[in-house]
Design a protein around this motif. Structure first.
Motif, mmCIF file in Angstrom:
data_model
loop_
_atom_site.group_PDB
_atom_site.id
_atom_site.type_symbol
_atom_site.label_atom_id
_atom_site.label_comp_id
_atom_site.label_asym_id
_atom_site.label_seq_id
_atom_site.Cartn_x
_atom_site.Cartn_y
_atom_site.Cartn_z
ATOM 1 N N GLN A 228 0.791 -1.228 0.000
ATOM 2 C CA GLN A 228 0.000 0.000 0.000
ATOM 3 C C GLN A 228 0.822 1.277 0.000
ATOM 4 O O GLN A 228 0.293 2.350 -0.261
ATOM 5 C CB GLN A 228 -0.911 -0.004 1.236
ATOM 6 N N PHE A 229 2.131 1.185 0.297
ATOM 7 C CA PHE A 229 2.947 2.388 0.367
ATOM 8 C C PHE A 229 3.791 2.536 -0.899
ATOM 9 O O PHE A 229 4.206 1.549 -1.510
ATOM 10 C CB PHE A 229 3.828 2.346 1.616
ATOM 11 N N PRO A 230 4.073 3.770 -1.312
ATOM 12 C CA PRO A 230 4.714 3.983 -2.628
ATOM 13 C C PRO A 230 6.183 3.629 -2.697
ATOM 14 O O PRO A 230 6.689 3.309 -3.773
ATOM 15 C CB PRO A 230 4.504 5.483 -2.871
ATOM 16 N N LEU A 231 6.919 3.693 -1.577
ATOM 17 C CA LEU A 231 8.365 3.519 -1.619
ATOM 18 C C LEU A 231 8.807 2.195 -1.005
ATOM 19 O O LEU A 231 8.217 1.713 -0.036
ATOM 20 C CB LEU A 231 9.060 4.658 -0.857
ATOM 21 N N GLU A 235 14.422 2.783 -1.507
ATOM 22 C CA GLU A 235 14.121 4.099 -2.071
ATOM 23 C C GLU A 235 14.005 5.142 -0.973
ATOM 24 O O GLU A 235 14.519 6.267 -1.105
ATOM 25 C CB GLU A 235 12.814 4.020 -2.874
ATOM 26 N N ALA A 236 13.331 4.788 0.115
ATOM 27 C CA ALA A 236 13.191 5.717 1.235
ATOM 28 C C ALA A 236 14.543 6.003 1.881
ATOM 29 O O ALA A 236 14.854 7.150 2.240
ATOM 30 C CB ALA A 236 12.216 5.154 2.267
ATOM 31 N N LEU A 237 15.363 4.964 2.015
ATOM 32 C CA LEU A 237 16.689 5.133 2.612
ATOM 33 C C LEU A 237 17.548 6.075 1.789
ATOM 34 O O LEU A 237 18.213 6.967 2.332
ATOM 35 C CB LEU A 237 17.370 3.769 2.727
ATOM 36 N N PHE A 238 17.548 5.885 0.473
ATOM 37 C CA PHE A 238 18.358 6.750 -0.380
ATOM 38 C C PHE A 238 17.921 8.207 -0.242
ATOM 39 O O PHE A 238 18.742 9.121 -0.218
ATOM 40 C CB PHE A 238 18.255 6.301 -1.841
ATOM 41 N N LYS A 239 16.629 8.423 -0.143
ATOM 42 C CA LYS A 239 16.132 9.791 0.010
ATOM 43 C C LYS A 239 16.565 10.373 1.342
ATOM 44 O O LYS A 239 16.948 11.544 1.432
ATOM 45 C CB LYS A 239 14.600 9.804 -0.098
ATOM 46 N N VAL A 240 16.519 9.552 2.395
ATOM 47 C CA VAL A 240 16.950 10.016 3.713
ATOM 48 C C VAL A 240 18.416 10.423 3.686
ATOM 49 O O VAL A 240 18.798 11.502 4.152
ATOM 50 C CB VAL A 240 16.729 8.913 4.779
ATOM 51 N N VAL A 241 19.266 9.560 3.130
ATOM 52 C CA VAL A 241 20.700 9.831 3.148
ATOM 53 C C VAL A 241 21.050 11.019 2.256
ATOM 54 O O VAL A 241 21.977 11.780 2.545
ATOM 55 C CB VAL A 241 21.488 8.572 2.734
ATOM 56 N N GLU A 242 20.287 11.209 1.178
ATOM 57 C CA GLU A 242 20.485 12.386 0.323
ATOM 58 C C GLU A 242 20.276 13.675 1.096
ATOM 59 O O GLU A 242 20.856 14.710 0.770
ATOM 60 C CB GLU A 242 19.518 12.343 -0.861
ATOM 61 N N LYS A 366 10.400 14.412 22.026
ATOM 62 C CA LYS A 366 9.788 15.741 21.911
ATOM 63 C C LYS A 366 8.721 15.778 20.824
ATOM 64 O O LYS A 366 7.693 16.440 20.972
ATOM 65 C CB LYS A 366 10.867 16.797 21.611
ATOM 66 N N GLU A 367 8.983 15.080 19.722
ATOM 67 C CA GLU A 367 8.023 15.039 18.615
ATOM 68 C C GLU A 367 8.094 13.674 17.941
ATOM 69 O O GLU A 367 9.122 12.993 17.990
ATOM 70 C CB GLU A 367 8.312 16.131 17.585
ATOM 71 N N ALA A 368 6.995 13.300 17.290
ATOM 72 C CA ALA A 368 6.942 12.053 16.525
ATOM 73 C C ALA A 368 6.178 12.313 15.239
ATOM 74 O O ALA A 368 5.036 12.783 15.269
ATOM 75 C CB ALA A 368 6.281 10.953 17.341
ATOM 76 N N LEU A 369 6.822 12.018 14.108
ATOM 77 C CA LEU A 369 6.286 12.358 12.794
ATOM 78 C C LEU A 369 6.198 11.113 11.918
ATOM 79 O O LEU A 369 6.817 10.085 12.194
ATOM 80 C CB LEU A 369 7.192 13.400 12.121
ATOM 81 N N VAL A 370 5.443 11.231 10.831
ATOM 82 C CA VAL A 370 5.282 10.140 9.865
ATOM 83 C C VAL A 370 5.510 10.680 8.460
ATOM 84 O O VAL A 370 5.095 11.794 8.132
ATOM 85 C CB VAL A 370 3.877 9.511 9.949
ATOM 86 N N ALA A 371 6.180 9.887 7.612
ATOM 87 C CA ALA A 371 6.348 10.238 6.202
ATOM 88 C C ALA A 371 6.134 8.983 5.359
ATOM 89 O O ALA A 371 6.482 7.879 5.772
ATOM 90 C CB ALA A 371 7.731 10.820 5.944
ATOM 91 N N VAL A 372 5.567 9.190 4.177
ATOM 92 C CA VAL A 372 5.272 8.082 3.275
ATOM 93 C C VAL A 372 5.897 8.304 1.898
ATOM 94 O O VAL A 372 6.439 7.385 1.294
ATOM 95 C CB VAL A 372 3.746 7.881 3.144
ATOM 96 N N THR A 373 5.844 9.505 1.387
ATOM 97 C CA THR A 373 6.348 9.815 0.049
ATOM 98 C C THR A 373 7.744 10.419 0.107
ATOM 99 O O THR A 373 8.212 10.851 1.171
ATOM 100 C CB THR A 373 5.420 10.804 -0.663
ATOM 101 N N ALA A 374 8.409 10.472 -1.036
ATOM 102 C CA ALA A 374 9.742 11.070 -1.116
ATOM 103 C C ALA A 374 9.703 12.544 -0.728
ATOM 104 O O ALA A 374 10.609 13.047 -0.052
ATOM 105 C CB ALA A 374 10.302 10.902 -2.529
ATOM 106 N N GLU A 375 8.652 13.236 -1.131
ATOM 107 C CA GLU A 375 8.512 14.656 -0.806
ATOM 108 C C GLU A 375 8.353 14.854 0.694
ATOM 109 O O GLU A 375 8.937 15.783 1.281
ATOM 110 C CB GLU A 375 7.312 15.253 -1.546
ATOM 111 N N GLU A 376 7.577 13.983 1.327
ATOM 112 C CA GLU A 376 7.390 14.084 2.775
ATOM 113 C C GLU A 376 8.683 13.782 3.525
ATOM 114 O O GLU A 376 8.988 14.420 4.535
ATOM 115 C CB GLU A 376 6.294 13.117 3.221
ATOM 116 N N ILE A 377 9.464 12.824 3.013
ATOM 117 C CA ILE A 377 10.743 12.504 3.645
ATOM 118 C C ILE A 377 11.677 13.706 3.598
ATOM 119 O O ILE A 377 12.314 14.071 4.600
ATOM 120 C CB ILE A 377 11.402 11.289 2.964
ATOM 121 N N GLU A 378 11.762 14.331 2.443
ATOM 122 C CA GLU A 378 12.631 15.516 2.302
ATOM 123 C C GLU A 378 12.194 16.623 3.251
ATOM 124 O O GLU A 378 13.022 17.250 3.924
ATOM 125 C CB GLU A 378 12.601 16.007 0.855
ATOM 126 N N GLU A 379 10.896 16.841 3.327
ATOM 127 C CA GLU A 379 10.369 17.883 4.212
ATOM 128 C C GLU A 379 10.660 17.568 5.685
ATOM 129 O O GLU A 379 11.114 18.432 6.446
ATOM 130 C CB GLU A 379 8.851 18.001 4.001
#
Length: 425
Positions: A228-231, A235-242, A366-379
């Motif tokens: 159900q998830f796009p990445l 793919e998610a790891l590469f975006k994180v390290v970028e 302090k905070e807990a967030l969620v990301a699913v797409t490449a754009e959300e990961i970058e943000e």
């Protein structure tokens, strides 16, 4: 990053270590109605059919199964998953918890349970085996099915060699009989009969060691809609390290994530000094990262974790939250599976009822967030760099990895020395 780029990455890099090409997918939900199962059409004379072994175990009177999946047991674990109800099969967070669960089952029913695990998890079981199941304490019979990674004389990864050499000795030191599982059906049934006699007379654990390539193939498969998830994780790891800065320190969790991180650095023609690859000690990457963060407060420390590893020793999240290092950033790749050892599901696969972010907040992040797409990961990564930690980021990703995923070519000692030098600058 596109699938084509990831495919090219796999073709560009040459690795000296053997590549594991077994790939098995599971649903992102424990009770998915979309699962489909396949089994080898015929019994191989060179392998033990997992279905035959499962039925023999049940014929011996064992009907409850629990534990932590292992790559050498993946075919058997897949068969158990497809043929047992949730009442009769529980994938536990760690091996010690499985021993306790099996003990509770025995107290309630008077029956013996099976606990399956990789031998690297024997250490997690020592306390409940010795202070709970031992004949001198509560005398509880348990059938231990142990994948024998690092078996002497068999080539394996460095984190398995020491454990493999002493596996028999550890079990014998705890006065737990252990024998190797035969591939011959009749010999296998004789071994189970021997174990059953032990349970009735000694009322204590009995271990069966499983060598590499003991079982014939049996796979868990899912329908396309379960992804159900796009990445993918890669793919998610590469975006994180970028999105990382040059001075950020990274601690990668055990399994495929660290292998993918190594390949990313090779593909980008980078060095590996910024990354500590936790090749063993599953579940402890976050504690390693905490130790670094507390001693290097001016350095951003990112723990790149997995859902199965996080669950194994989730108590560390309490230490992170209460210690409160502002430079600690915890990024968890949640694909709802033990992806490195056959793709068996974790509790975190249930996205409707299981909330990692709520756990993090409850521990004091302090905070807990969620990301699913490449754009959300970058943000979110941009925000993490500015935020005061500890901060938690859950990345929800697909199950699976490339079949040609290699292993690091640098030794663990080289990784350690490079990383320590990097932290001093």
């Amino acid at each position: 990053m596109s699938n084509s780029v990831i495919f090219r990455l796999g073709r560009l890099v040459s690795f000296t270590a053997p590549v594991t090409q077994t790939f098995c997918q599971v649903s992102s939900c424990h009770q998915s109605q979309h699962r489909h199962f396949t089994v080898s059409p015929a019994l191989s004379s060179k392998h033990l059919n997992p279905g035959v072994f499962y039925e023999a175990i049940k014929d011996s009177g064992i009907n409850f199964f629990c534990g932590v999946p292992d790559s050498l047991l993946k075919d058997f674990c897949a068969y158990v998953t497809s043929n047992s109800s949730s009442k009769d099969h529980v994938i536990t967070a760690n091996e010690g918890a499985a021993v306790a669960l099996a003990s509770g089952y025995h107290l309630a029913t008077g029956q013996t349970a099976m606990v399956y695990l990789q031998n690297s998890g024997v250490g997690n079981m020592v306390n409940p085996l010795m202070s709970l199941a031992n004949p001198a304490v509560y005398s509880i019979p348990i059938l231990l099915l142990v994948g024998w990674r690092g078996e002497p004389g068999v080539k394996d990864e460095p984190q398995h060699i020491a454990q493999g050499r002493i596996t028999r000795n550890m079990l014998e030191c705890m006065d737990i009989p252990c024998e190797v599982l035969p591939k011959d059906v009749n010999a296998m049934k004789e071994l189970l009969a021997k174990a059953d006699h032990h349970f009735s007379t000694r009322k204590s654990p009995f271990a069966i060691l499983v060598k590499s390539k003991t079982f014939s193939s049996y796979s868990l498969k899912t329908s396309a809609q379960d992804n159900q998830f796009p990445l993918t994780r890669e793919e998610a790891l590469f975006k994180v390290v970028e999105c990382m800065n040059e001075n950020d320190a990274i601690v990668g969790t055990t399994g495929m994530l660290s292998r993918e991180l190594f390949e990313y650095r090779v593909f980008k023609k980078m060095g590996h000094a910024r990354d500590f690859l936790t090749v063993g000690s599953m579940g402890h990457a976050s504690a390693i990262a905490l130790g670094i963060a507390l001693q290097k407060p001016s350095r951003q420390v990112f723990c790149l974790d997995g859902d199965g590893a996080l669950l194994m020793h989730m108590g560390t999240m309490a230490s992170i939250g209460q210690q409160g290092p502002e430079n600690f950033k915890h990024v968890v790749f949640n694909n709802g599976a033990h992806d490195s050892v056959g793709g068996q599901p974790t509790e975190a696969a249930n996205h409707d009822d299981f909330d990692l972010c709520a756990i993090a907040r409850g521990c004091g992040y302090k905070e807990a967030l969620v990301a699913v797409t490449a754009e959300e990961i970058e943000e979110k990564l941009s925000y993490l760099h500015k935020a005061k930690g500890p901060v938690f980021l859950e990345l929800k990703v697909k199950v699976g990895a490339r079949s040609d995923l290699g292993r690091p070519t640098r030794t663990t000692h080289e990784n350690k020395e490079d990383f320590m030098t990097f932290l001093q600058h």
